[in-house]
Scaffold this active site. Structure first.
Site, PDB file in Angstrom:
ATOM      1  N   ASP A 199       0.960  -1.107  -0.014  1.00 36.61           N
ATOM      2  CA  ASP A 199       0.128   0.065   0.144  1.00 36.61           C
ATOM      3  C   ASP A 199       0.795   1.204  -0.033  1.00 36.61           C
ATOM      4  O   ASP A 199       0.526   2.466  -0.468  1.00 36.61           O
ATOM      5  CB  ASP A 199      -0.949   0.111   1.252  1.00 36.61           C
ATOM      6  CG  ASP A 199      -1.809  -1.156   1.348  1.00 36.61           C
ATOM      7  OD1 ASP A 199      -2.467  -1.374   0.129  1.00 36.61           O
ATOM      8  OD2 ASP A 199      -2.125  -1.725   2.451  1.00 36.61           O
ATOM      9  N   LYS A 200       1.850   1.230   0.662  1.00 35.34           N
ATOM     10  CA  LYS A 200       2.845   2.316   0.749  1.00 35.34           C
ATOM     11  C   LYS A 200       4.432   1.926   0.927  1.00 35.34           C
ATOM     12  O   LYS A 200       4.296   0.681   1.681  1.00 35.34           O
ATOM     13  CB  LYS A 200       2.552   3.209   1.804  1.00 35.34           C
ATOM     14  CG  LYS A 200       3.367   4.283   2.457  1.00 35.34           C
ATOM     15  CD  LYS A 200       3.238   5.072   3.516  1.00 35.34           C
ATOM     16  CE  LYS A 200       4.027   6.152   3.899  1.00 35.34           C
ATOM     17  NZ  LYS A 200       3.754   6.812   4.817  1.00 35.34           N
ATOM     18  N   GLY A 223      13.853  11.407   3.291  1.00 37.03           N
ATOM     19  CA  GLY A 223      12.931  10.148   2.580  1.00 37.03           C
ATOM     20  C   GLY A 223      11.263  10.674   2.191  1.00 37.03           C
ATOM     21  O   GLY A 223      11.101  11.943   2.808  1.00 37.03           O
ATOM     22  N   GLU A 235       8.775  14.631  14.655  1.00 34.76           N
ATOM     23  CA  GLU A 235       7.578  13.484  15.042  1.00 34.76           C
ATOM     24  C   GLU A 235       7.976  12.775  16.101  1.00 34.76           C
ATOM     25  O   GLU A 235       9.148  11.917  16.518  1.00 34.76           O
ATOM     26  CB  GLU A 235       7.596  12.551  13.734  1.00 34.76           C
ATOM     27  CG  GLU A 235       6.942  11.661  13.704  1.00 34.76           C
ATOM     28  CD  GLU A 235       6.600  10.744  12.493  1.00 34.76           C
ATOM     29  OE1 GLU A 235       6.020   9.797  12.306  1.00 34.76           O
ATOM     30  OE2 GLU A 235       7.308  11.301  11.387  1.00 34.76           O
ATOM     31  N   GLU A 257      10.604  16.499  -2.951  1.00 35.49           N
ATOM     32  CA  GLU A 257      10.350  16.386  -1.680  1.00 35.49           C
ATOM     33  C   GLU A 257      11.589  16.106  -0.735  1.00 35.49           C
ATOM     34  O   GLU A 257      11.686  16.664   0.103  1.00 35.49           O
ATOM     35  CB  GLU A 257       9.123  15.442  -1.213  1.00 35.49           C
ATOM     36  CG  GLU A 257       8.858  15.533   0.059  1.00 35.49           C
ATOM     37  CD  GLU A 257       7.337  14.248   0.225  1.00 35.49           C
ATOM     38  OE1 GLU A 257       7.412  13.802   1.356  1.00 35.49           O
ATOM     39  OE2 GLU A 257       6.740  14.370  -0.577  1.00 35.49           O
ATOM     40  N   GLY A 312       2.661  12.606   5.028  1.00 32.80           N
ATOM     41  CA  GLY A 312       1.894  13.422   3.992  1.00 32.80           C
ATOM     42  C   GLY A 312       2.625  14.810   4.369  1.00 32.80           C
ATOM     43  O   GLY A 312       2.408  15.530   5.314  1.00 32.80           O
ATOM     44  N   SER A 313       3.243  15.511   3.259  1.00 34.41           N
ATOM     45  CA  SER A 313       3.992  16.758   3.542  1.00 34.41           C
ATOM     46  C   SER A 313       4.055  17.528   2.278  1.00 34.41           C
ATOM     47  O   SER A 313       3.893  16.981   1.040  1.00 34.41           O
ATOM     48  CB  SER A 313       5.333  16.458   3.978  1.00 34.41           C
ATOM     49  OG  SER A 313       5.930  15.697   3.121  1.00 34.41           O
ATOM     50  N   ALA A 355       5.183   5.244   8.469  1.00 31.21           N
ATOM     51  CA  ALA A 355       5.770   6.623   8.079  1.00 31.21           C
ATOM     52  C   ALA A 355       7.300   6.673   7.682  1.00 31.21           C
ATOM     53  O   ALA A 355       7.729   7.493   7.066  1.00 31.21           O
ATOM     54  CB  ALA A 355       5.728   7.708   9.182  1.00 31.21           C
ATOM     55  N   GLU A 367      -1.703   8.441   2.414  1.00 31.56           N
ATOM     56  CA  GLU A 367      -0.629   7.923   3.193  1.00 31.56           C
ATOM     57  C   GLU A 367      -0.801   7.945   4.524  1.00 31.56           C
ATOM     58  O   GLU A 367      -0.180   7.278   5.450  1.00 31.56           O
ATOM     59  CB  GLU A 367       0.353   8.848   2.604  1.00 31.56           C
ATOM     60  CG  GLU A 367       1.863   8.740   2.886  1.00 31.56           C
ATOM     61  CD  GLU A 367       2.845   9.799   2.427  1.00 31.56           C
ATOM     62  OE1 GLU A 367       4.028   9.844   3.341  1.00 31.56           O
ATOM     63  OE2 GLU A 367       2.619  10.240   1.527  1.00 31.56           O
ATOM     64  N   ARG A 420      15.302  14.780   9.678  1.00 28.35           N
ATOM     65  CA  ARG A 420      15.874  16.161   9.576  1.00 28.35           C
ATOM     66  C   ARG A 420      17.052  16.298  10.243  1.00 28.35           C
ATOM     67  O   ARG A 420      17.083  16.832  11.411  1.00 28.35           O
ATOM     68  CB  ARG A 420      14.678  16.734  10.186  1.00 28.35           C
ATOM     69  CG  ARG A 420      13.377  16.887   9.656  1.00 28.35           C
ATOM     70  CD  ARG A 420      13.164  17.304   8.113  1.00 28.35           C
ATOM     71  NE  ARG A 420      11.690  17.495   7.749  1.00 28.35           N
ATOM     72  CZ  ARG A 420      11.186  16.197   7.692  1.00 28.35           C
ATOM     73  NH1 ARG A 420      11.608  15.188   7.492  1.00 28.35           N
ATOM     74  NH2 ARG A 420       9.742  16.380   7.169  1.00 28.35           N
TER      75      ARG A 420
END
Length: 404
Positions: A144-145, A360, A195, A375, A212-213, A302, A239, A346
């Site tokens: 799915d991701k 990523g 996060e 991104e 999601g960003s 994530a 996502e 980050r």
């Protein structure tokens, strides 16, 4: 650890005595933890969570009740956690620490890092091809991701001033979770994570997944437009939903109750907007160690993908390099099992003359390879700004692009 016992900054030694190459730092909310000295440094396997917690408990059993340790866990479960049990941990007021740290570094303000070379450990072409290959897995309904990452090595003419990098991180992203951790290979793992993977205090549990960003923009009108685009994006909302579903499955067996908002909110960092959901719960057993839960949450979709068991081995195949501590987790814990853990994003690993940066992007069926590469470039900006080389970096990037 009870932050009500934070001592005023004046009672501590000068901030300049904090050495990022030897000591640990972790900021949380309005407070900051800083280590002094090393009582123990150990490495532990993380593939068996129960054994990991048992090993940590055994290493802290004979230490004082107020002992606090710091740890960094790698992305790959076959690699080992690095744990530092300091001689002493100071609890600081975060705003006061920031102000004093900045004042102590005033004599070296204006010193610049001079970037001399950029080396992509995974090139743009390789990254975009990996996205194309990943999307084929969605077509066959295997995934799915999946989260794909890149690492970029930066070389500098003079030694990198780690103190200045940390000062800049503290100033530019005041609401994030700052961390600085000296690794066993002589690097300093430094960054500011937006996060929160897990906060555990007695029976109270909190996690704040981001997925999601979109990059921020200095123009207010464009900034508002981008916020709207992100919140309405079916790709990003999907996502994000995948991540929330997975976290709920992991946390439910530990909790008597779990509170999950019906839809995400928008969270901003200095460089990005993210879809964010704050999840809270009450543990069935308050004595449960924070790492018992954190290591089962890690890696979340994530940072890995969904289903995790399928995405996890595909990442090494598609990226073709080890992430090491990047996209792992870092945090602190005490003898009672309380603690806080954030995802290692980050960030950079700083050596004397080199810095390795990591970024990523979450890949789903609707992903565009070039957009995902852009991104990852945007997500490097946190550390590029901290190193004070953002303009130089993109100028060199443009020259490299023109040459090719």
């Amino acid at each position: 650890m009870d932050f009500s016992q934070v001592i005023q900054l004046e009672q501590y030694t000068k901030a300049a005595q904090f050495n990022p190459e030897k000591n640990c730092l972790f900021t949380t909310g309005t407070h900051c933890l800083v280590s002094q000295g090393v009582r123990k440094r150990i490495t532990l396997p993380i593939n068996d969570t129960a054994q990991l917690v048992a090993n940590i408990t055994a290493n802290m059993r004979d230490l004082p009740d107020d002992t606090i340790a710091f740890a960094a866990l790698p992305f790959c479960k076959t690699e080992q956690a690095q744990v530092i049990i300091p001689e002493k941990v100071s609890r600081w007021d975060k705003a006061a620490f920031n102000a004093w740290f900045d004042a102590e570094l005033a004599p070296v303000h204006g010193q610049k890092n001079h970037l001399s070379a950029i080396t992509d450990i995974q090139s743009q072409a390789q990254f975009e091809q990996a996205v194309v290959q990943a999307k084929q897995l969605f077509d066959s309904e295997q995934l799915d991701k999946i989260v794909l990452s890149k690492q970029t090595q930066l070389d500098f003419e003079q030694p990198i001033n780690h103190h200045l990098v940390l000062r800049n991180l503290l100033q530019q992203s005041q609401s994030g979770y700052h961390f600085s951790f000296p690794t066993i290979d002589g690097a300093t793992l430094m960054g500011v994570s937006p996060e929160l993977l897990l906060k555990k205090q007695a029976e109270a549990l909190t996690t704040n997944p981001l997925a999601g960003s979109i990059p921020r923009d200095p123009c207010p009108k464009e900034e508002a437009h981008r916020r709207s685009v992100l919140f309405a994006s079916k790709k990003d909302r999907y996502e994000h939903a995948v991540v929330i579903e997975d976290i709920q499955q992991v946390l439910s067996p530990f909790c008597n109750k779990l509170k999950i908002p019906a839809q995400p909110e928008l969270l901003s960092t200095a460089t990005m907007w993210h879809l964010s959901t704050v999840i809270s719960g009450a543990l069935q057993h308050p004595e449960t160690h924070s790492l018992m839960i954190a290591n089962q949450l890690h890696p979340t979709p994530a940072l890995c993908g969904k289903p995790t068991s399928v995405a996890y081995p595909k990442i090494a195949e598609l990226e073709q390099h080890s992430r090491g501590l990047f996209s792992g987790i870092i945090g602190w814990f005490d003898k009672q099992g309380n603690g806080e853990w954030v995802v290692v994003i980050r960030c950079a690993q700083l050596y004397k003359h080199t810095a390795t940066l990591f970024a990523g992007a979450g890949i789903v069926a609707a992903s565009d390879p070039r957009s995902e590469w852009l991104e990852t470039e945007a997500k490097l900006n946190t550390m590029l700004n901290a190193l004070e080389i953002k303009q130089t970096y993109y100028a060199m990037r443009n020259k490299l692009h023109e040459a090719n």
